[in-house]
Design a protein around this motif. Structure first.
Motif, short mmCIF file in Angstrom:
data_model
loop_
_atom_site.label_atom_id
_atom_site.label_comp_id
_atom_site.label_asym_id
_atom_site.label_seq_id
_atom_site.Cartn_x
_atom_site.Cartn_y
_atom_site.Cartn_z
N SER A 113 43.57 35.31 29.37
CA SER A 113 44.02 34.92 30.72
C SER A 113 42.96 34.19 31.51
O SER A 113 41.77 34.52 31.44
N ASP A 114 43.39 33.21 32.25
CA ASP A 114 42.55 32.51 33.23
C ASP A 114 43.51 32.10 34.33
O ASP A 114 44.28 31.16 34.18
N HIS A 142 40.20 37.01 31.91
CA HIS A 142 40.20 38.22 31.10
C HIS A 142 38.76 38.71 30.92
O HIS A 142 37.85 37.92 30.69
N SER A 143 38.57 40.01 31.05
CA SER A 143 37.21 40.58 30.95
C SER A 143 37.30 41.94 30.25
O SER A 143 38.28 42.67 30.44
N GLN A 144 36.26 42.27 29.51
CA GLN A 144 36.18 43.64 28.98
C GLN A 144 35.67 44.52 30.12
O GLN A 144 34.54 44.38 30.57
N LEU A 145 36.51 45.39 30.60
CA LEU A 145 36.15 46.26 31.72
C LEU A 145 35.45 47.52 31.20
O LEU A 145 35.72 47.96 30.08
N GLY A 175 34.77 42.91 35.85
CA GLY A 175 35.83 41.90 35.99
C GLY A 175 35.31 40.58 36.52
O GLY A 175 34.51 40.57 37.46
N SER A 176 35.78 39.49 35.94
CA SER A 176 35.38 38.16 36.40
C SER A 176 36.37 37.68 37.47
O SER A 176 37.50 37.29 37.15
N VAL A 196 44.79 42.36 38.14
CA VAL A 196 44.63 43.29 37.01
C VAL A 196 45.30 42.72 35.76
O VAL A 196 44.75 42.80 34.65
N ALA A 197 46.46 42.09 35.92
CA ALA A 197 47.15 41.52 34.76
C ALA A 197 46.23 40.52 34.05
O ALA A 197 46.08 40.56 32.82
N ALA A 198 45.59 39.64 34.83
CA ALA A 198 44.72 38.63 34.21
C ALA A 198 43.50 39.28 33.54
O ALA A 198 43.07 38.86 32.47
N LEU A 199 42.97 40.32 34.17
CA LEU A 199 41.78 40.97 33.61
C LEU A 199 42.07 41.66 32.28
O LEU A 199 41.21 41.70 31.40
#
Ligand code: S3P
Length: 427
Positions: A243-244, A290-293, A268-269, A235-238
């Motif tokens: 973030s990658d 990182h993804s726009q959820l 989420g990726s 979740v932190a990375a998303l």
């Protein structure tokens, strides 16, 4: 990722019930698992930790055999650990010994009636505190009586307690599980040589039968990384732009992997890299970007496979675009804290718009905008719950003003290296 907590408890318990020397690597050295180790020692097992100086730690367990546990001379202090308590109550239930279980304020408020009921049917007797809570004293039955038990709640702990009582019970003990829950007990008991069969019915019901008076054979257990710990970094990375992250060694047993599915549904990726098997469990590394959820309605049927991950899912939902609705989550109210009310209060304090229902939360996400954070001088209350503390630390990463948590000490129950990983002090 550190070792899986559920699997670590079972590795120590089952090794202690095998005749001879078992070893375990990758064992989680959190306080909960250490409470299990102390209890098994108090009942006669010899457990040692060997460090070769190069960072390789092996735990060695000399077991006493099924039926061979000794009566502990003092109360067993279970600390914060519901898993230790409920599974050990199952084991003690078919030994001719008595044992007293105590725990911290959080554990002492949690319901034990759910294991007292089936274990009483098997012949064990209990004197518990008001409302079926700790401290409690129990007396095992020898011989215990085999039962057929349909689980009234979706609980791997209750299932496991009955199956473990069945280990030293003549005949066949049967557990009927309408909704599948984590199956580490079944997998590992088979690995230790118990005769256990699982029948899957057309409607998804699982009928699990354990043949009693089992002989467990010592094993080497490799404990895979804990998906419930990985969840915080997923979740932190998303939610943190840019973030990658590669999270190594994540257990992906299907009965535990619900969060990955839900986060993917939200956009989420999450990529599985190098899938493999560790200790009889599916494992992979996860690359998370990182993804726009987007907010979704979470299917309540998936809850058992991510039951410990809802606090951090609520954090992901707080950064999503639109509303995320969850339901069917009554069980969250009897975890280390009431996680629905604790997370609703914590996220509200951090500036999230939330509605709390009897069985879930509706969370109106920020659309990716940083959360305001906790107001100056105010702190999130963790209620002795490690997952509230870690979830809100992750929320702090995606907040403008930061999040302050009242007590980080509970994190040591399941993830002692969490703070160092989060701050970058450890890899
Ligand atoms: C666990 C089962 C789950 C889970 C807990 C660990 C286990 O509890 O929440 O953290 O190891 O069997 P319930 O059985 O109460 O759902």
């Amino acid at each position: 990722m550190p070792g899986d907590k559920s699997i670590s408890h079972r590795a120590l318990m089952f090794s202690a019930l095998a005749v001879g020397t078992s070893t375990a690597t990758g064992l989680l050295e959190g306080e909960d698992v250490m409470a299990t180790a102390a209890a098994m020692r108090a009942m006669g097992a010899q457990i040692t930790r060997d460090d070769d100086g190069a960072g390789n730690v092996t735990w060695q367990i000399n077991g006493v055999g099924v039926g061979g546990l000794l009566e502990p001379s003092e109360a067993l202090d279970m600390g914060n650990s519901g898993t230790s308590t409920r599974l050990l109550m199952g084991i003690v239930a078919s030994h001719g010994i008595k044992a007293t279980f105590t725990g911290d304020a959080s554990l002492s408020g949690r319901p034990m009636g759910r294991v007292i009921d089936p274990l009483s049917l098997m012949g064990a007797s209990f004197e518990s505190s008001k409302g079926g809570t700790l401290p409690l004293m129990m007396r095992g039955a020898l011989p215990a009586v085999p039962i057929e038990y349909a689980l009234p709640v979706a609980s791997a702990q209750v299932k496991s307690a009955v199956l473990l009582a069945g280990l030293n019970t003549p005949g066949i003990t049967t557990v009927i599980e309408p909704v599948p829950t984590r199956d580490h007990t079944e997998r590992m008991l088979k690995g230790f040589g118990a005769k256990l069969d699982v029948e899957e019915q057309a409607d998804g019901t699982r009928v699990i039968r354990i043949h009693g008076e089992a002989d467990l054979k010592p094993q080497h257990v490799t404990v895979p990384g804990d998906p419930s710990s990985a969840a915080f970094f997923m979740v932190a990375a998303l939610i943190v732009p840019g973030s990658d992250l590669l999270i190594e060694n994540v257990g992906l047993n299907p009965t535990r992997a619900g969060l990955v599915q839900v986060l993917r549904e939200m956009g989420g990726s999450i990529e599985e890299v190098n899938p493999r098997e560790v200790g009889g469990e599916p494992v992979a590394d996860l690359r998370v970007r990182h993804s726009q959820l987007s907010g979704i309605d979470v299917d309540p049927a998936i809850a058992p496979s991510m039951i410990d991950e809802f606090p951090v899912l609520f954090v992901a939902a707080s950064l999503a675009k639109g509303t995320t609705r969850t339901s069917g989550l009554e069980e969250l109210r009897v975890k280390e804290s009431d996680r629905l009310s604790a997370m609703a209060a914590a996220l509200t304090l951090a500036g999230v718009s939330i509605e709390e229902k009897e069985d879930g939360l509706a969370i109106h996400g920020s659309g990716g905008e940083p959360l305001p954070g906790t107001p100056e001088g105010q702190t999130v209350t963790t209620h002795l719950d490690h997952r509230i503390a870690m979830s809100m630390a992750v929320a702090g990463l995606a907040s403008a003003g930061g999040v302050t948590v009242d007590d980080t000490s509970p994190i040591g129950t399941s993830f002692p290296s969490f703070m160092d990983l989060l701050t970058g002090a450890a890899r």
